[in-house]
Write an enzyme that holds these catalytic residues in place. Structure first.
Site, short mmCIF file in Angstrom:
data_model
loop_
_atom_site.label_atom_id
_atom_site.label_comp_id
_atom_site.label_asym_id
_atom_site.label_seq_id
_atom_site.Cartn_x
_atom_site.Cartn_y
_atom_site.Cartn_z
N TYR A 156 0.84 -1.21 0.00
CA TYR A 156 0.00 0.00 0.00
C TYR A 156 0.87 1.26 0.00
CZ TYR A 156 -3.66 3.24 1.67
OH TYR A 156 -4.55 4.29 1.82
N LYS A 160 1.15 4.14 -2.86
CA LYS A 160 0.78 5.53 -2.55
C LYS A 160 1.97 6.48 -2.76
CE LYS A 160 -3.56 4.96 -1.53
NZ LYS A 160 -4.60 5.64 -2.32
P1 NAP Z 1 -13.32 3.18 1.36
O1 NAP Z 1 -14.30 3.72 2.34
O2 NAP Z 1 -12.83 1.78 1.53
O3 NAP Z 1 -13.90 3.38 -0.12
C1 NAP Z 1 -13.15 2.96 -1.21
C2 NAP Z 1 -13.76 3.45 -2.49
O4 NAP Z 1 -12.95 2.97 -3.57
C3 NAP Z 1 -15.17 2.90 -2.72
O5 NAP Z 1 -15.93 3.86 -3.39
C4 NAP Z 1 -14.90 1.70 -3.59
O6 NAP Z 1 -16.01 1.34 -4.44
C5 NAP Z 1 -13.76 2.20 -4.45
N1 NAP Z 1 -13.00 1.11 -5.04
C6 NAP Z 1 -12.39 0.07 -4.42
N2 NAP Z 1 -11.80 -0.74 -5.32
C7 NAP Z 1 -12.03 -0.19 -6.54
C8 NAP Z 1 -11.71 -0.55 -7.87
N3 NAP Z 1 -11.01 -1.66 -8.15
N4 NAP Z 1 -12.14 0.24 -8.87
C9 NAP Z 1 -12.84 1.37 -8.62
N5 NAP Z 1 -13.19 1.75 -7.39
C10 NAP Z 1 -12.80 0.98 -6.37
O7 NAP Z 1 -12.00 4.07 1.32
P2 NAP Z 1 -11.69 5.53 1.92
O8 NAP Z 1 -11.20 5.37 3.30
O9 NAP Z 1 -12.80 6.48 1.61
O10 NAP Z 1 -10.39 5.89 1.04
C11 NAP Z 1 -10.44 6.66 -0.13
C12 NAP Z 1 -9.02 6.92 -0.59
O11 NAP Z 1 -8.29 7.57 0.46
C13 NAP Z 1 -8.24 5.65 -0.91
O12 NAP Z 1 -7.39 5.87 -2.02
C14 NAP Z 1 -7.41 5.42 0.34
O13 NAP Z 1 -6.24 4.69 0.06
C15 NAP Z 1 -7.12 6.83 0.76
N6 NAP Z 1 -6.80 6.98 2.18
C16 NAP Z 1 -7.70 6.69 3.15
C17 NAP Z 1 -7.35 6.86 4.49
C18 NAP Z 1 -8.29 6.58 5.62
O14 NAP Z 1 -7.87 6.71 6.79
N7 NAP Z 1 -9.53 6.22 5.38
C19 NAP Z 1 -6.07 7.30 4.81
C20 NAP Z 1 -5.18 7.59 3.79
C21 NAP Z 1 -5.56 7.43 2.48
P3 NAP Z 1 -17.13 0.27 -3.98
O15 NAP Z 1 -17.98 0.95 -2.95
O16 NAP Z 1 -17.87 -0.05 -5.22
O17 NAP Z 1 -16.38 -0.89 -3.40
#
Ligand code: NAP
Length: 249
Positions: A156, A160
């Site tokens: 990951y 990133k």
């Molecule tokens: P999340 O709640 O797990 O949501 C993930 C989103 O990505 C969902 O809309 C999902 O669609 C979509 N997705 C997953 N696999 C995919 C694929 N193969 N093709 C297209 N869409 C896909 O994640 P989040 O926490 O909101 O994170 C959003 C972004 O922020 C990510 O890039 C993550 O790495 C980054 N991030 C998050 C955090 C955190 O603390 N949450 C921290 C740092 C970075 P479905 O609903 O259809 O599955």
């Protein structure tokens, strides 16, 4: 300050929930026509219903960022109904955590494919319209761990960190065309992705955050919306960290 996105089409990947959903709603509030993607038809319908409920212009699309065919199909659908996106937010992301010694090749590849190779797949076909318009905003959602590292997340954090290098290089390639490419690196944000952690793990992590709390998806969206706005016209190749002070470069 010019924060108006009226008349601009914005594409946000992974907008069915969490950070992507907050970004999509933030951009819509600024007047953009928004296209949010989900991996399933039910996710797409959920996006449609949300936009309709809030009276925003836009639509849901089904897109799997790991598939050339799926990306092409979704972009063609967007093009037919709304035209080209001049704002692109690459937010879709996955984790498959494991210590490197135990990590399977599939866990490595699935993560790199969805988080990093997806940029090649989605950004490239969207560039032509931005070049023609001589205006564009590309914002890639990376992570604090791209900069800090994190045990159990070699795949990951490599994906990133790759997003940061990609963004800086592309920013240099297209800066003269008035297209900016930036990164937002969230810290610990309350979404489904972090809900997988146990309560004890979440509390231990929150204790390491100088602000003493986890972040909200809207706090990431605020940074993205600013970078997408006309007001952010002179910022490119930058990584904005939104992490409550958890890590400072
Ligand atoms: P999340 O709640 O797990 O949501 C993930 C989103 O990505 C969902 O809309 C999902 O669609 C979509 N997705 C997953 N696999 C995919 C694929 N193969 N093709 C297209 N869409 C896909 O994640 P989040 O926490 O909101 O994170 C959003 C972004 O922020 C990510 O890039 C993550 O790495 C980054 N991030 C998050 C955090 C955190 O603390 N949450 C921290 C740092 C970075 P479905 O609903 O259809 O599955």
């Amino acid at each position: 300050m010019d924060m108006n996105l009226q008349g601009k089409v914005a594409l946000v990947t992974g907008a069915s929930r969490g950070i992507g959903q907050a970004i999509m709603l933030g951009l819509a509030e600024m007047g953009a026509t928004v296209l949010g993607t989900a991996t399933t038809e039910s996710g797409r319908e959920k996006i449609q219903a949300l936009l309709k409920e809030k009276n925003y212009i836009g639509s849901g699309l089904v897109m799997d960022v790991r598939s050339d065919e799926s990306v092409s199909k979704a972009l063609a659908e967007m093009q037919e109904i709304y035209g080209s996106a001049l704002i692109l937010v690459n937010n879709a992301g996955v984790t498959a955590d494991n210590l490197l010694l135990r990590m399977k090749m599939e866990e490595w590849q699935a993560t790199l494919e969805a988080n990093l190779t997806a940029l090649y797949r989605v950004v490239k076909p969207c560039l032509r319209a931005m070049l023609k318009a001589q205006w564009g905003r590309i914002i890639n959602i990376s992570s604090i761990v791209a900069l800090s590292g994190n045990p159990g997340q070699t795949n990951y954090s490599a994906s990133k960190a790759g997003m940061v290098g990609f963004s800086k290089s592309l920013a240099l390639e297209i800066a003269s065309r008035n297209i900016t490419v930036n990164v937002v690196a969230p810290g610990f944000i309350a979404t489904d992705m972090t809900a997988a952690m146990t309560e004890a793990q979440q509390q231990a992590l929150a204790a390491t955050i100088p602000m003493g709390r986890v972040g909200a998806p809207e706090e990431i969206a605020a940074a993205v919306c600013f970078l997408a706005s006309p007001a952010a016209s002179y910022i490119t190749g930058e990584t904005v960290q939104v992490n409550g002070g958890m890590y400072m470069q």
